[in-house]
Design a protein around this motif. Structure first.
Motif, short mmCIF file in Angstrom:
data_model
loop_
_atom_site.label_atom_id
_atom_site.label_comp_id
_atom_site.label_asym_id
_atom_site.label_seq_id
_atom_site.Cartn_x
_atom_site.Cartn_y
_atom_site.Cartn_z
N ASN A 169 0.84 -1.19 0.00
CA ASN A 169 0.00 0.00 0.00
C ASN A 169 0.88 1.24 0.00
O ASN A 169 2.10 1.16 0.21
CB ASN A 169 -0.91 0.01 1.23
CG ASN A 169 -1.92 -1.12 1.22
OD1 ASN A 169 -2.66 -1.28 0.25
ND2 ASN A 169 -1.97 -1.90 2.29
N ASP A 170 0.26 2.40 -0.20
CA ASP A 170 1.03 3.64 -0.26
C ASP A 170 1.71 3.99 1.06
O ASP A 170 2.67 4.75 1.08
CB ASP A 170 0.11 4.81 -0.66
CG ASP A 170 -0.39 4.69 -2.10
OD1 ASP A 170 0.13 3.82 -2.83
OD2 ASP A 170 -1.29 5.47 -2.48
N LEU A 179 -7.42 -9.15 -1.08
CA LEU A 179 -7.65 -8.23 -2.19
C LEU A 179 -6.93 -8.69 -3.45
O LEU A 179 -5.86 -9.31 -3.38
CB LEU A 179 -7.18 -6.83 -1.81
CG LEU A 179 -7.89 -6.19 -0.60
CD1 LEU A 179 -7.27 -4.83 -0.28
CD2 LEU A 179 -9.38 -6.06 -0.86
N PRO A 180 -7.48 -8.39 -4.62
CA PRO A 180 -6.83 -8.74 -5.89
C PRO A 180 -5.47 -8.06 -6.01
O PRO A 180 -5.31 -6.90 -5.60
CB PRO A 180 -7.80 -8.21 -6.95
CG PRO A 180 -9.10 -8.03 -6.24
CD PRO A 180 -8.78 -7.72 -4.82
N GLY A 181 -4.50 -8.78 -6.54
CA GLY A 181 -3.18 -8.20 -6.76
C GLY A 181 -2.27 -8.19 -5.55
O GLY A 181 -1.15 -7.65 -5.61
N ALA A 182 -2.71 -8.81 -4.45
CA ALA A 182 -1.90 -8.79 -3.22
C ALA A 182 -0.63 -9.62 -3.36
O ALA A 182 0.40 -9.29 -2.78
CB ALA A 182 -2.73 -9.31 -2.05
N ILE A 206 0.90 -0.56 -5.00
CA ILE A 206 -0.13 -1.09 -5.87
C ILE A 206 -0.81 0.01 -6.68
O ILE A 206 -1.40 -0.25 -7.73
CB ILE A 206 -1.17 -1.90 -5.04
CG1 ILE A 206 -2.00 -2.80 -5.95
CG2 ILE A 206 -2.02 -0.96 -4.18
CD1 ILE A 206 -2.81 -3.84 -5.20
N THR A 207 -0.69 1.27 -6.23
CA THR A 207 -1.27 2.39 -6.97
C THR A 207 -0.27 3.08 -7.88
O THR A 207 -0.60 4.05 -8.55
CB THR A 207 -1.85 3.44 -6.00
OG1 THR A 207 -0.77 4.06 -5.28
CG2 THR A 207 -2.83 2.81 -5.02
N GLY A 208 0.99 2.58 -7.87
CA GLY A 208 2.03 3.19 -8.69
C GLY A 208 2.87 4.23 -7.99
O GLY A 208 3.74 4.86 -8.59
N THR A 209 2.63 4.41 -6.69
CA THR A 209 3.38 5.39 -5.89
C THR A 209 4.70 4.79 -5.43
O THR A 209 4.78 3.62 -5.07
CB THR A 209 2.55 5.81 -4.66
OG1 THR A 209 1.31 6.35 -5.09
CG2 THR A 209 3.30 6.84 -3.82
#
Length: 254
Positions: A169-170, A179-182, A206-209
């Motif tokens: 996570n960020d 959650l998907p992609g974990a 996961i958000t690209g940060t």
């Protein structure tokens, strides 16, 4: 840099992962202690294989949760948790001695690992257990978690780790397995991601940060699909880039 994996998790005829293959890749082995996985004969076999390869051994302590593989949240009393952790480490110490090696660090597993990263009471209980049994043990903990400073403030050696095959996570926490992609499965992408971590001290969330992580060990889960191939590619990518690989406990001792 150190590469670690969770091993010794097979139980009777039920097989989990490929310990022999992973022990040819990793530099540290987090060995199950029987509470979330592992039976004595299998654990002893894994410890002997680790000793033969010069892989450092750690106790992979957990909640008493065989059915849930240690991934279900629990709320034991402090007396229970302290005793459970001491019991598990002690059992592994005995098996390790018989295998010609020794337990040099402790890495909590699953729900216990994630809980103590931020739960002060349970975190303090785990710290107390290590200090009561052997203050020379090192705690392997989630990079960026408050647990690290709490343990260091009480005189415990702590090493932070990052996860090769888990999404972040960020805020630097791990994405829930629900959650998907974990869980990440692209071995080449994972290897490149870990090289980025070593070079820059950052991973992409996961958000690209870009998230900063200080870590001296990389975990590749032994129960993930394609775990052996992923671990090999991570090791090869780091070595090709000139990164020296050795157990983090050896680095601590100079």
């Amino acid at each position: 840099m150190d590469i670690n994996s969770d091993l010794g998790e097979s139980y009777g005829v039920w097989r989990m992962g490929d310990d022999a293959a992973l022990l040819d890749v990793v530099t540290s082995a987090n060995v199950a202690c029987g509470f979330h996985a592992g039976d004595p004969a299998g654990i002893l076999h894994t410890l002997r294989a680790a000793a033969e390869r010069g892989v450092a051994v750690g106790a992979h302590v957990a909640y008493p949760d065989l059915v849930g593989f240690g991934r279900r949240n629990m709320d034991p009393s402090s007396a229970e948790l302290v005793a459970d952790v001491i019991y598990q480490i002690g059992a592994l110490q005995g098996l390790a001695q018989a295998a010609g090696t020794r337990v040099r660090y402790v890495k909590p597993h699953g729900a216990l690992y994630n809980t103590i990263a931020h739960d002060a009471r349970q975190g303090d209980d785990v710290i107390s257990a290590l200090l009561a049994l052997d203050p020379q043990l090192t705690l392997l903990a989630l990079a960026g978690s408050p647990l690290i400073e709490r343990a260091r403030a009480r005189g415990l050696r702590v090493v932070a780790e990052a996860f090769a095959d888990r999404a972040y996570n960020d805020d630097g926490t791990l994405v829930s397995r629900r959650l998907p992609g974990a869980v990440l499965h692209d071995a080449d992408a994972v290897a490149e991601r870990m090289l980025q971590l070593v070079r820059t001290g950052e991973v992409t969330s996961i958000t690209g940060t870009r998230v900063r992580l200080q870590a001296d060990s990389i975990c590749v889960h032994g129960d993930s699909p394609g775990a052996v191939d992923m671990a090999r590619r991570v090791r090869a990518r780091l070595q090709d880039a000139g990164v020296a690989l050795r157990p983090f406990v050896d680095t601590l001792q100079g």
